[in-house]
Scaffold this motif. Sequence first.
Motif, PDB file in Angstrom:
ATOM      1  N   SER A 170      49.789 107.672  26.118  1.00 52.13           N
ATOM      2  CA  SER A 170      49.933 107.085  27.451  1.00 52.13           C
ATOM      3  C   SER A 170      49.934 105.565  27.414  1.00 52.13           C
ATOM      4  N   CYS A 208      46.902 100.987  28.345  1.00 55.43           N
ATOM      5  CA  CYS A 208      46.998 102.446  28.483  1.00 55.43           C
ATOM      6  C   CYS A 208      46.731 102.919  29.916  1.00 55.43           C
ATOM      7  N   ASP A 209      47.441 103.968  30.291  1.00 54.67           N
ATOM      8  CA  ASP A 209      47.279 104.640  31.584  1.00 54.67           C
ATOM      9  C   ASP A 209      47.381 103.683  32.779  1.00 54.67           C
ATOM     10  N   ASP A 233      49.613 103.667  34.834  1.00 54.65           N
ATOM     11  CA  ASP A 233      50.160 104.428  35.956  1.00 54.65           C
ATOM     12  C   ASP A 233      49.079 105.234  36.676  1.00 54.65           C
ATOM     13  N   LYS A 234      47.847 105.149  36.218  1.00 55.87           N
ATOM     14  CA  LYS A 234      46.738 105.903  36.821  1.00 55.87           C
ATOM     15  C   LYS A 234      45.796 104.977  37.584  1.00 55.87           C
ATOM     16  N   ASP A 236      42.151 104.763  35.975  1.00 53.74           N
ATOM     17  CA  ASP A 236      41.778 105.246  34.648  1.00 53.74           C
ATOM     18  C   ASP A 236      42.427 104.388  33.564  1.00 53.74           C
ATOM     19  N   ASP A 237      42.951 103.232  33.937  1.00 48.43           N
ATOM     20  CA  ASP A 237      43.554 102.339  32.958  1.00 48.43           C
ATOM     21  C   ASP A 237      42.492 101.879  31.964  1.00 48.43           C
TER      22      ASP A 237
END
Length: 161
Positions: A76, A121-122, A124-125, A134-135
Amino acid sequence: MKEYKLEIFADYFQFHLHDEKYNPNFGNAWTEFTTKNLLAITDEGIAVGTRRNMDVKVLIKILDSEPVPKNNNKDSIFQINESDLLIISKKLVVMGCTEYFPEAKRIELENGIYRVRIYYCDLDKISKDELDGDDYYEIEIWKTNNKNIPTYNQLISLHKN
C-alpha cells in the motif's frame, strides 16, 4: 536491524530528520515541487511531508546495508522518496517541526553519510476532514559510501502513483 515505532505530531504537515548539532530551517525548501513530492531537503536535514496535520505513525528501520525496495502492490505504498543525510554527532533527531527540541527522539548512529528511503503508506486511508487516518511513514536508513551530500535540487522521487 533496529526498529523504532514512533508517533509524531506532524504540525504543518511535516516532521524532520537531522543531526543533533544542526538546526535546519526548511522555510525556503518548501516549494510547490517539494510540497507536491512530500519531501524538502536542506544541507542540514530532511523534512518529510505528511498528508495530515495530526499525530502520524512513523516506523524507522536502521539497516546494515541497502535493502531491496518494497513492492508497491503488496505494501500500500503511495510514494517513495530518497535522500542522503549527514550525521556528525552520532545522534539522529526525529521530531515534529514544532516539537520541543530537548524532548525529541534521538537515535544513536555512527558518524557518516546515510541513505534515507521514505515510504508513504496508506495515504488513501485518510478521512475527508484529514483528522483521522491509517496513513504511516516507514523510513529505512543505512550508511552509504557517498562522499557528497545531495542538495535540494537532487531530490529523487523513485515512485509515485
